[in-house]
Design a protein around this motif. Sequence first.
Motif, PDB file in Angstrom:
ATOM      1  N   ARG A 217       8.210  -1.219  -6.011  1.00 13.90           N
ATOM      2  CA  ARG A 217       7.416  -2.149  -4.988  1.00 13.90           C
ATOM      3  C   ARG A 217       6.421  -2.901  -5.439  1.00 13.90           C
ATOM      4  O   ARG A 217       6.393  -4.127  -4.991  1.00 13.90           O
ATOM      5  CB  ARG A 217       6.658  -0.636  -4.045  1.00 13.90           C
ATOM      6  CG  ARG A 217       5.916  -1.330  -2.772  1.00 13.90           C
ATOM      7  CD  ARG A 217       5.501  -0.402  -1.895  1.00 13.90           C
ATOM      8  NE  ARG A 217       4.888  -1.106  -0.698  1.00 13.90           N
ATOM      9  CZ  ARG A 217       4.025  -0.317  -0.409  1.00 13.90           C
ATOM     10  NH1 ARG A 217       3.417   0.558  -0.770  1.00 13.90           N
ATOM     11  NH2 ARG A 217       3.177  -0.859   0.762  1.00 13.90           N
TER      12      ARG A 217
ATOM     13  N   CYS B 232       7.662   0.764 -10.848  1.00 12.74           N
ATOM     14  CA  CYS B 232       7.699   1.142  -9.419  1.00 12.74           C
ATOM     15  C   CYS B 232       8.531  -0.120  -8.876  1.00 12.74           C
ATOM     16  O   CYS B 232       8.059  -1.325  -9.078  1.00 12.74           O
ATOM     17  CB  CYS B 232       6.070   0.871  -8.981  1.00 12.74           C
ATOM     18  SG  CYS B 232       6.172   1.107  -7.327  1.00 12.74           S
TER      19      CYS B 232
ATOM     20  N   TRP C  87       8.756   5.174  -5.259  1.00 17.55           N
ATOM     21  CA  TRP C  87       7.584   4.256  -5.560  1.00 17.55           C
ATOM     22  C   TRP C  87       6.579   5.246  -6.501  1.00 17.55           C
ATOM     23  O   TRP C  87       6.644   6.431  -6.587  1.00 17.55           O
ATOM     24  CB  TRP C  87       7.051   3.887  -4.442  1.00 17.55           C
ATOM     25  CG  TRP C  87       7.885   3.065  -3.597  1.00 17.55           C
ATOM     26  CD1 TRP C  87       8.909   2.300  -3.954  1.00 17.55           C
ATOM     27  CD2 TRP C  87       7.599   2.796  -2.103  1.00 17.55           C
ATOM     28  NE1 TRP C  87       9.349   1.554  -2.807  1.00 17.55           N
ATOM     29  CE2 TRP C  87       8.673   1.979  -1.710  1.00 17.55           C
ATOM     30  CE3 TRP C  87       6.637   2.985  -1.307  1.00 17.55           C
ATOM     31  CZ2 TRP C  87       8.688   1.449  -0.435  1.00 17.55           C
ATOM     32  CZ3 TRP C  87       6.746   2.734   0.095  1.00 17.55           C
ATOM     33  CH2 TRP C  87       7.630   1.931   0.468  1.00 17.55           C
ATOM     34  N   CYS C  88       5.478   4.283  -7.227  1.00 17.52           N
ATOM     35  CA  CYS C  88       4.597   5.103  -8.026  1.00 17.52           C
ATOM     36  C   CYS C  88       3.763   5.962  -7.074  1.00 17.52           C
ATOM     37  O   CYS C  88       3.504   5.681  -5.771  1.00 17.52           O
ATOM     38  CB  CYS C  88       3.871   4.062  -8.711  1.00 17.52           C
ATOM     39  SG  CYS C  88       2.972   2.907  -7.548  1.00 17.52           S
TER      40      CYS C  88
ATOM     41  N   LEU D 228       8.397   8.659 -10.771  1.00 15.99           N
ATOM     42  CA  LEU D 228       8.351   7.920  -9.319  1.00 15.99           C
ATOM     43  C   LEU D 228       8.689   9.037  -8.554  1.00 15.99           C
ATOM     44  O   LEU D 228       9.368  10.123  -8.614  1.00 15.99           O
ATOM     45  CB  LEU D 228       9.334   6.697  -9.135  1.00 15.99           C
ATOM     46  CG  LEU D 228       9.234   5.676 -10.302  1.00 15.99           C
ATOM     47  CD1 LEU D 228      10.344   4.571 -10.031  1.00 15.99           C
ATOM     48  CD2 LEU D 228       7.837   5.018 -10.041  1.00 15.99           C
TER      49      LEU D 228
ATOM     50  N   THR E 112       4.033   3.037 -14.898  1.00 16.71           N
ATOM     51  CA  THR E 112       3.609   4.071 -14.856  1.00 16.71           C
ATOM     52  C   THR E 112       4.032   5.313 -15.754  1.00 16.71           C
ATOM     53  O   THR E 112       5.431   5.010 -16.037  1.00 16.71           O
ATOM     54  CB  THR E 112       3.499   4.711 -13.434  1.00 16.71           C
ATOM     55  OG1 THR E 112       2.902   5.876 -13.512  1.00 16.71           O
ATOM     56  CG2 THR E 112       4.917   4.836 -12.917  1.00 16.71           C
TER      57      THR E 112
ATOM     58  N   CYS F 287       1.525   3.423  -4.561  1.00 20.81           N
ATOM     59  CA  CYS F 287       2.249   2.818  -3.682  1.00 20.81           C
ATOM     60  C   CYS F 287       2.530   4.021  -2.436  1.00 20.81           C
ATOM     61  O   CYS F 287       2.452   3.793  -1.206  1.00 20.81           O
ATOM     62  CB  CYS F 287       3.484   2.040  -3.979  1.00 20.81           C
ATOM     63  SG  CYS F 287       3.262   0.765  -4.966  1.00 20.81           S
ATOM     64  N   THR F 288       3.166   5.044  -2.833  1.00 16.17           N
ATOM     65  CA  THR F 288       3.331   6.102  -2.214  1.00 16.17           C
ATOM     66  C   THR F 288       2.272   6.698  -1.231  1.00 16.17           C
ATOM     67  O   THR F 288       2.278   7.033  -0.122  1.00 16.17           O
ATOM     68  CB  THR F 288       3.750   7.458  -2.722  1.00 16.17           C
ATOM     69  OG1 THR F 288       4.851   7.237  -3.665  1.00 16.17           O
ATOM     70  CG2 THR F 288       4.353   8.700  -2.026  1.00 16.17           C
TER      71      THR F 288
END
Length: 130
Positions: free
Chosen positions: A52, A50, A67-68, A61, A57, A71-72
Amino acid sequence: MTWTSSEVRYLEEHAGDGAVAIAEALGKTVRAVEVQASKYGLSLRRRWICPRCGRQTFKPLSSRTGWCVSCTREQRASEIAEQVRAMEEEVKREDRVNKERQRLYSRKYRAKRQIDEKFSRSDNQGTEEE
């Protein structure tokens, strides 16, 4: 088929890219990459990092944010919180407007009643004098 030390190092560094990507980069077969990874105890499971938070992960994304998942979700929660704040502000504004409108109606009603009372008093006085 033998592996050079630089190819093994590349395999170790890029194991998260997946067997297909490594095979293409090194010019080897996917099976050869899988065997070599097994020999060194490396997982070829695809991973993403990610941008961010820097977390690795195993899930792709988000196509929307890049993002992961975590974060999303945080981003979406902050967007929803902002929408809620805006809606609450709108409700407060509507309440203020409604209260002011009601206050004006009450003033209008009282003024009209006072006028009616004055006219009925003057009408009563006029009829009493006659």
